[in-house]
Design an enzyme around this catalytic site. Structure first.
Site, PDB file in Angstrom:
ATOM      1  N   GLY A  78       0.858  -1.465  -0.105  1.00  0.00           N
ATOM      2  CA  GLY A  78      -0.338  -0.096   0.067  1.00  0.00           C
ATOM      3  C   GLY A  78       0.925   1.217  -0.369  1.00  0.00           C
ATOM      4  O   GLY A  78       0.332   1.935   0.355  1.00  0.00           O
ATOM      5  N   LYS A  97      -0.406   2.592  -4.319  1.00  0.00           N
ATOM      6  CA  LYS A  97      -0.709   3.867  -4.922  1.00  0.00           C
ATOM      7  C   LYS A  97      -0.224   4.026  -6.211  1.00  0.00           C
ATOM      8  O   LYS A  97      -1.082   5.007  -6.556  1.00  0.00           O
ATOM      9  CB  LYS A  97      -0.318   4.686  -3.191  1.00  0.00           C
ATOM     10  CG  LYS A  97      -0.687   4.811  -2.162  1.00  0.00           C
ATOM     11  CD  LYS A  97      -1.924   5.254  -2.048  1.00  0.00           C
ATOM     12  CE  LYS A  97      -2.787   4.779  -0.906  1.00  0.00           C
ATOM     13  NZ  LYS A  97      -2.636   3.257  -0.052  1.00  0.00           N
ATOM     14  N   ASP A 120      -8.912   6.151   2.022  1.00  0.00           N
ATOM     15  CA  ASP A 120      -7.381   7.487   2.820  1.00  0.00           C
ATOM     16  C   ASP A 120      -6.452   8.596   2.156  1.00  0.00           C
ATOM     17  O   ASP A 120      -6.826   8.484   0.886  1.00  0.00           O
ATOM     18  CB  ASP A 120      -6.399   5.808   3.282  1.00  0.00           C
ATOM     19  CG  ASP A 120      -6.200   5.507   2.181  1.00  0.00           C
ATOM     20  OD1 ASP A 120      -6.446   5.079   1.875  1.00  0.00           O
ATOM     21  OD2 ASP A 120      -4.572   5.242   2.184  1.00  0.00           O
ATOM     22  N   ASP A 121      -6.079   9.100   2.979  1.00  0.00           N
ATOM     23  CA  ASP A 121      -5.210  10.522   2.152  1.00  0.00           C
ATOM     24  C   ASP A 121      -5.870  11.219   0.825  1.00  0.00           C
ATOM     25  O   ASP A 121      -5.579  11.073  -0.282  1.00  0.00           O
ATOM     26  CB  ASP A 121      -4.065  10.025   1.373  1.00  0.00           C
ATOM     27  CG  ASP A 121      -3.325   9.133   2.814  1.00  0.00           C
ATOM     28  OD1 ASP A 121      -3.427   8.831   3.809  1.00  0.00           O
ATOM     29  OD2 ASP A 121      -2.021   7.971   2.218  1.00  0.00           O
ATOM     30  N   TYR A 152      -8.422   7.192   9.513  1.00  0.00           N
ATOM     31  CA  TYR A 152      -7.881   6.034  10.301  1.00  0.00           C
ATOM     32  C   TYR A 152      -7.485   6.128  10.935  1.00  0.00           C
ATOM     33  O   TYR A 152      -6.389   4.985  11.074  1.00  0.00           O
ATOM     34  CB  TYR A 152      -6.964   5.558   8.619  1.00  0.00           C
ATOM     35  CG  TYR A 152      -5.635   6.296   7.744  1.00  0.00           C
ATOM     36  CD1 TYR A 152      -4.560   6.221   8.280  1.00  0.00           C
ATOM     37  CD2 TYR A 152      -6.365   7.475   6.833  1.00  0.00           C
ATOM     38  CE1 TYR A 152      -3.213   7.010   7.774  1.00  0.00           C
ATOM     39  CE2 TYR A 152      -4.922   8.075   6.492  1.00  0.00           C
ATOM     40  CZ  TYR A 152      -3.932   7.542   6.563  1.00  0.00           C
ATOM     41  OH  TYR A 152      -2.869   8.473   6.775  1.00  0.00           O
ATOM     42  N   ASP A 164       8.217   4.664   2.832  1.00  0.00           N
ATOM     43  CA  ASP A 164       7.850   5.650   0.872  1.00  0.00           C
ATOM     44  C   ASP A 164       7.968   7.095   1.847  1.00  0.00           C
ATOM     45  O   ASP A 164       7.665   8.141   1.252  1.00  0.00           O
ATOM     46  CB  ASP A 164       6.622   5.516   0.657  1.00  0.00           C
ATOM     47  CG  ASP A 164       5.557   5.394   1.345  1.00  0.00           C
ATOM     48  OD1 ASP A 164       5.543   5.542   2.560  1.00  0.00           O
ATOM     49  OD2 ASP A 164       4.131   5.146   1.182  1.00  0.00           O
ATOM     50  N   ASN A 196       2.375  -2.636   5.887  1.00  0.00           N
ATOM     51  CA  ASN A 196       2.523  -2.360   4.533  1.00  0.00           C
ATOM     52  C   ASN A 196       4.606  -1.458   5.174  1.00  0.00           C
ATOM     53  O   ASN A 196       4.412  -0.577   5.639  1.00  0.00           O
ATOM     54  CB  ASN A 196       2.003  -0.898   4.351  1.00  0.00           C
ATOM     55  CG  ASN A 196       1.951  -0.105   3.791  1.00  0.00           C
ATOM     56  OD1 ASN A 196       2.302  -0.401   2.369  1.00  0.00           O
ATOM     57  ND2 ASN A 196       1.935   1.895   3.471  1.00  0.00           N
TER      58      ASN A 196
END
Length: 694
Positions: A25, A56, A132-133, A177, A243, A271
């Site tokens: 993810g 992503k 999310d995001d 989250y 990341d 993740n």
């Protein structure tokens, strides 16, 4: 007494297996199909059972979620889903429509169903909707149709879940989250309450813990969010994710999650790092954690008591993982068959060394033989690249020793009682640096090149940083001048770390809030702010007060004039944006002032300074901090901000003038890693000049 629906839900949850596995993810290059297949084999071998497909940067997962997969792409996914089934891994397909979906548009929802139907036809039976995001503002059409953002998400999620036949595994990732995103907090979050009340009970909710990257996840925090969500969450764990920082990678063990969490969770998905092969430790230790008994007492240290062998120990889990990983390092990842000589004029790339091996003659250099990688090398590697909130034991020791050697560097130059201790600790630091270099060399020659290539940028960077520190310590002890590579006016580019990003960070206030060595302030609040005209009297007061204290302690009541005195007394104003003051609960307690061009100021006090000095060090800095300020990092932060500002103005160097009787500021600049004594020729005997290049 529990209601019939609650009893029914508990019974359903009891039949579900604990989700343990990996979520792909992260942001960045997705893993290859071959790497994912390898992951399935590892998960099955280690006892994990789940893979969540959510890269992503797969366009059709997130940005172009409406687009169906092409026949070639579909064929790849079919192969991947089949490979997961072969290894008893539950393949969960995730889709992220939140960037631009209109929740109230039936055509949008139909497009989402159509996309998931295509994946279902490929053999996938488990799904996930991720929100999310994303931005939380709804478009006008959605505002008319739904009372809140949470209601919009829940309505679409429930509809899709029912459309797919209420699959056994269906995950929902909320926009809030983690606890840090909840307004005002978890227990009072209207968003989470809506999710808990309205989301169908068969849908599980993803949660990252207190933060996006959570240091620790407590039982109490999970019990709190579970009560609001009305279900046990699935932890999407970012503890090994990298990341967000291209200079870091994490190879420490899964830790700071007590095993008492296991019965209170629906599952855990890690993740991990973007790089596939360095995730061996993250996934292996998670598997060990998942198999630990939930009623065991968690420990974060090595245990010697045999009665506690069943407890999860991060260090034992790490050793188990590294023992298995060493075997992979030592196995080749490419064909080893040697090429035969062909009947051509050109030499092949490889030859059969068995028939024509070279033997050096007498007096010639022996052939280079790479030492094999050891378990200790891998332990050192993980210590250097441990976890987001902590370094490994060896890395902590190296930082501690380097800090001590810097702070006591005068003991190396002057024969004191500490000289032998300094030399002994310098040797220990040197040995640790050499161990890093040996580890780098052995890793670089490991047969498995795939793992090496994922690690190479990181180990090359740490080796370079360590060798620079090693050279610096040797120069402090008078054993070499290699550290001049860092100090001269034209250093090599590899002497810097961070590039433009590092430059920006050093110029911002608050840099260093993650430093290993912190000094606790004695007052409740310290504030560093720009100097203004109203501060002139306070600066003069501090200057006069420190001058009187020096005269009381010294034998002379007269002091030689300094160029910087005209700054402190207000006769000359500092250059724009080159002045800072320090405040505590009682008022201004320190200052740092600078002139980007000090040549005219020197002439005003008739200081005869050669032009060559001003060519190398055109700028001047001065400052004072009252004795009640016992935190040395505050002066360090002020001088750091000023140097960044002066450098941005194009200056090549900065100097300061200090009186021998000014012990506090002399000690501060002497211990600085950048300022060095200067030969200025015309200095009074009681004054010393120090400078640094920019």
């Amino acid at each position: 007494m529990a209601t019939s629906s609650e009893v029914s839900e508990k019974g359903r949850s009891a039949t579900k297996r604990f989700i343990g596995g990996v979520v792909e993810g992260f942001y960045g290059r997705p893993w290859t199909m071959e790497q994912r297949t390898e992951l399935f084999k590892r998960e099955q071998k280690w006892g994990l059972n789940t893979y969540l497909y959510a890269p992503k940067d797969d366009y059709k997962h997130r940005m172009y979620w409406r687009d169906l997969y092409s026949s070639e792409e579909a064929e790849q996914l079919v192969t991947l889903i089949s490979a997961a089934k072969q290894h008893n891994i539950d393949f969960i397909y995730a889709i992220s429509p939140g960037l631009d979906i209109t929740f109230s548009n039936s055509k949008e929802v139909a497009a989402l169903k159509r996309k998931l139907d295509q994946v279902r036809e490929m053999g996938c039976t488990s799904f996930s909707l991720l929100f999310d995001d994303i931005e939380t503002d709804m478009c006008p059409a959605d505002k008319q149709a739904f009372s809140s953002f949470a209601h919009a998400q829940v309505a679409v999620t429930n509809e899709v879940y029912q459309h797919l036949g209420e699959p056994e595994t269906f995950l929902f990732c909320p926009t809030d989250y983690c606890a840090a995103f909840c307004t005002p907090n978890v227990s009072q979050s209207s968003y989470l309450h809506t999710v808990g009340d309205e989301l169908l009970p068969g849908i599980d909710v993803l949660w990252t813990g207190p933060k996006v990257v959570s240091h620790k996840i407590s039982v109490e925090s999970i019990e709190e969010v579970s009560s609001i969500l009305k279900r046990a969450p699935v932890i999407w764990d970012n503890i090994h994710a990298n990341d967000y920082d291209p200079q870091r990678i994490f190879m420490g063990p899964y830790k700071d999650r007590p095993t008492e969490l296991i019965p209170k969770l629906r599952g855990v998905l890690t993740n991990p790092n973007c790089e596939f092969y360095p995730n061996f430790v993250a996934i292996h230790t998670l598997a060990t954690w998942c198999k630990a008994p939930a009623d065991a007492t968690p420990r974060d240290v090595e245990m010697g008591d045999e009665e506690q062998e069943s407890c999860y120990s991060p260090q034992k889990a790490l050793t188990l993982a590294l023992t298995d990983w060493l075997e992979e390092f030592l196995s080749t990842d490419q064909p080893t068959a040697c090429l035969k000589k062909e009947s051509s004029d050109e030499e092949p790339m490889q030859t059969d060394l068995g028939e024509h091996s070279y033997v050096p003659g007498p007096g010639e250099n022996p052939l280079y033989t790479a030492e094999p990688l050891t378990l200790d090398d891998l332990k050192l590697l993980c210590d250097l690249f441990y976890l987001p909130y902590e370094h490994g034991a060896t890395a902590k020791m190296m930082l501690h020793e380097l800090n001590w050697l810097k702070c006591h560097s005068q003991a190396a130059a002057i024969k004191t009682e500490q000289t032998s201790e300094w030399c002994s600790r310098a040797q220990i630091f040197d040995d640790m640096c050499e161990a890093v270099v040996r580890m780098f060399n052995r890793l670089s020659n490991a047969p498995n090149r795939s793992i090496l290539y994922d690690l190479y940028n990181y180990i090359c960077d740490i080796k370079s940083g360590v060798t620079l520190a090693q050279a610096y310590v040797k120069s402090l002890g008078g054993f070499g001048k290699a550290s001049a590579q860092l100090m001269n006016a034209d250093p090599e580019p590899w002497g810097f770390r961070g590039g433009l990003s590092g430059e920006f960070q050093r110029m911002l206030p608050g840099h260093g809030n993650r430093d290993l060595f912190k000094y606790s302030p004695k007052t409740s609040v310290y504030c560093i702010r720009p100097y203004c005209a109203e501060d002139k009297m306070d600066v003069q007061r501090i200057f006069v007060q420190m001058q009187r204290e020096r005269q009381i302690k010294g034998s002379s009541t007269t002091e030689s004039p300094l160029i910087s005195d005209i700054l402190s007394t207000g006769k000359v104003l500092p250059s724009p944006q080159c002045a800072l003051v320090l405040e505590d609960d009682f008022g201004v307690c320190g200052y740092m002032l600078a002139l980007t061009d000090a040549k005219e100021a020197a002439a005003s006090i008739q200081r005869d300074t050669s032009d060559s000095v001003f060519e190398k060090f055109p700028s001047l800095v001065t400052g004072q901090v009252l004795p009640r300020v016992t935190d040395p990092s505050l002066a360090k932060r002020m001088i750091g901000q000023l140097l960044s500002t002066i450098r941005s103005c194009g200056s090549r160097g900065v100097f300061c003038e200090l009186r021998h009787t000014d012990r506090r500021m002399l000690d501060f600049f002497t211990k600085s890693s950048t300022f060095r004594p200067l030969e200025m020729g015309s200095l009074p005997p009681d004054v010393i000049a120090m400078g640094t290049t920019l």
